[in-house]
Design an enzyme around this catalytic site. Structure first.
Site, PDB file in Angstrom:
ATOM      1  CE  LYS A 155      99.230  30.918  46.084  1.00  0.00           C
ATOM      2  NZ  LYS A 155      98.001  30.612  46.871  1.00  0.00           N
TER       3      LYS A 155
ATOM      4  CB  SER B  36      96.057  28.102  44.393  1.00  0.00           C
ATOM      5  OG  SER B  36      96.175  28.983  45.512  1.00  0.00           O
TER       6      SER B  36
ATOM      7  CB  SER C  36      95.246  28.235  48.375  1.00  0.00           C
ATOM      8  OG  SER C  36      94.364  27.926  47.336  1.00  0.00           O
TER       9      SER C  36
HETATM   10  N1  GLN Z   1      90.912  25.413  45.917  1.00  0.00           N
HETATM   11  C1  GLN Z   1      90.118  26.562  46.264  1.00  0.00           C
HETATM   12  C2  GLN Z   1      89.644  27.260  45.021  1.00  0.00           C
HETATM   13  O1  GLN Z   1      89.909  26.781  43.984  1.00  0.00           O
HETATM   14  C3  GLN Z   1      90.858  27.455  47.169  1.00  0.00           C
HETATM   15  C4  GLN Z   1      91.713  28.443  46.495  1.00  0.00           C
HETATM   16  C5  GLN Z   1      92.469  29.312  47.439  1.00  0.00           C
HETATM   17  O2  GLN Z   1      92.420  29.140  48.653  1.00  0.00           O
HETATM   18  N2  GLN Z   1      93.134  30.280  46.864  1.00  0.00           N
HETATM   19  O3  GLN Z   1      88.992  28.257  45.069  1.00  0.00           O
END
Ligand code: GLN
Length: 509
Positions: free
Chosen positions: A80, A155, A179
């Site tokens: 990532k 994400s 994410s």
């Molecule tokens: N979707 C969540 C957020 O927007 C989780 C993001 C993540 O785990 N990096 O914060």
């Protein structure tokens, strides 16, 4: 497609060790598929063909000499883009870091290099890991291999799409509020958030440090265990790294570790004696009927495998999303203060007026950060300001304690908790982009694990509307082996068949 790409890392490892295939052959197959399909999927922001092939050639030569190698040596992996790779662009999908090449490797990347896995490239994501769809990437969204008009989750949508579309068998993600798990759920792949501190965060571009955790994205539970074992271990560079990280994860997948009190020995009933918690607040209102149906089928299957279900309530979960969306932005506003136009990446000078540190900082941040990142920095700065600190940040910290207590109580009555990973299947692009609250609701089932620091895994549980549904399994902190043992038993019972049903299998390259 080259049939090697359908295989799990465990299967590829056996073929490599037996000398039936070479790492160069496997890595080339991955790189060719990435090259052919990335214009369609946009899973990768950067591909390192030469670097990956050089590692593959080294592995093949070492094997020919009879050297002892790590079981995953020679198996390609994607990383990532918020995880630092020395000399390789690392942008966290933000314009503010465009072109930045880190001078060092994240600790997980050091481990991957020591074990000699070829890194094929860096995967797309929501900017600075903020989002649930990859629509907040500064470089365009990734697409879901099940339906190119739908989001691959976020994400870490790029890692999930790359693994789901058979571009690569292994990938790294980061999970602050879901994410790794939510993208896995909506792409029919497997994703784990390990116990907080089990995997070093050194070299992960921080979003919210008390919640962030790096973990594996794969197509089978056993592959996730193999990769998490490689990534785990105490790291003196990370002050929150556990002194003794959970082990026995692969053995647990084979029923040889991670057992529970009262476990039986009948191979037909691998979950005998297991108490599975069903939390009232995690499978009712707000969940799509098709998701609930697939979830209930998976629970019924667990009962057939010998598990006993226990109904539980965790009342604080009603407030966990709100608490997360106060604690996380507070940490974001502090962590992202380092992007000031002086130290890394982009530097923009004001169009008019004096060029001072402050005006350069303002112009750089205005041009370099996307809308969602700005929204969270502003919110975080607000909740940490003198007059609001106690009412917002303090209150959220108290809710965090309640979530931890509710989970402790729940685990006094069951060994693991199961829930749907995400309230819906993958949604079409654009359907939630202008409604931040609707976007935030995707994390409703994943956030409690981050607030409490416990591990969670998402594995494919079936389909709804022809799209994958994820099953989430949570266990107490450090009981990662127990979680893997349960997950592997379900994965085997469900036939490991969801990823294989993905239409990307039949795409022409
Ligand atoms: N979707 C969540 C957020 O927007 C989780 C993001 C993540 O785990 N990096 O914060």
């Amino acid at each position: 497609m080259n049939s090697l790409l359908l295989k799990s890392a465990a299967e590829l490892s056996a073929l490599l060790r037996a000398g039936e295939i070479t790492s160069v052959e496997l890595t080339t197959a991955c790189l060719d598929r990435i090259e052919a399909l990335n214009p369609k999927v946009n899973a990768f922001l950067y591909v390192d063909r030469e670097g990956a092939l050089e590692v593959a050639r080294g592995v093949d030569a070492a094997r020919a000499e009879g050297q002892e190698l790590h079981p995953l040596a020679g198996i390609p992996i994607a990383v990532k883009d918020n995880i630092c790779t020395r000399g390789i662009p690392t942008t966290a999908a933000s314009k503010i870091l465009e072109g930045w090449r880190p001078p060092y490797d994240a600790s997980v990347v050091v481990k991957i290099k020591e074990a000699r896995l070829p890194i094929v490239g860096k995967t797309n994501m929501d900017e600075f890991a903020m989002g649930s769809s990859t629509e907040h990437s500064a470089f365009g969204p990734s697409r879901n291999p099940w339906d190119l008009n739908r989001i691959p989750g976020g994400s870490g949508g790029g890692s999930a799409a790359a693994v789901g579309a058979f571009m690569v068998p292994l990938a790294l993600g980061s999970d602050t509020g879901g994410s790794i798990r939510q993208p896995a759920a909506v792409t029919g792949t497997v994703g784990t958030k390990p116990t907080y501190g089990a995997v070093s965060r050194f070299g992960l571009i921080a979003m919210a440090s008390s919640l962030d955790q790096i973990g594996p994205v794969t197509r089978t539970v056993e592959d996730a265990a193999l990769l998490q074992e490689l990534l785990s271990g105490h790291d003196p560079h990370d002050s929150t790294s556990l002194p003794d990280t959970p082990s026995g994860l692969v053995a647990a997948c084979h029923g040889e570790a991670g057992s529970w009190e009262g476990a039986g020995s009948d191979p037909e009933r691998p979950l005998e004696g297991l108490k599975v918690g069903l939390v009232e607040e995690m499978h009712g209102e707000g969940y799509a009927p098709g998701v609930l149906e697939a979830f209930e089928n998976a629970v019924a299957r667990m009962r057939e495998l010998g598990a006993e279900t226990v109904e539980l309530s965790c009342p604080s979960f009603h407030y966990s999303l709100a608490a997360y969306y106060l604690i996380m932005p507070a940490e974001v506003s502090s962590n992202l203060a380092r992007f000031d136009g002086m130290r890394y990446g982009l530097r923009v000078e004001p169009e008019e007026g004096p060029v001072t540190a402050e005006t350069v900082m303002r112009a750089t941040r205005a041009a370099g950060f996307g809308e969602e990142v700005k929204r969270r920095i502003i919110l975080g700065t607000h909740v940490l300001s003198a007059g609001n600190f106690d009412a917002f940040y303090g209150a959220a910290l108290r809710v965090r304690t309640l979530v931890q207590r509710d989970l402790e109580q729940a685990f006094s009555r069951c060994h693991v908790i199961v829930s749907p990973t995400s309230p819906t299947v993958a949604f079409p692009f654009g359907s939630k982009t202008n409604d931040p609250l609707a976007m935030y609701l995707n994390d409703i089932a994943t956030i409690p694990a981050n607030l409490a620091g416990i591990p969670g895994i998402s594995l494919p549980a079936g389909l709804s509307e022809g799209l994958p549904v994820g099953l989430q399994i949570l266990s107490p902190a450090r009981a990662d082996a127990l979680m893997y043992r349960v997950a592997a038993a379900i994965d085997a019972a469900l036939g490991h068949n969801v990823p294989a049903a993905c239409p990307a299998r039949d795409w022409e390259e």
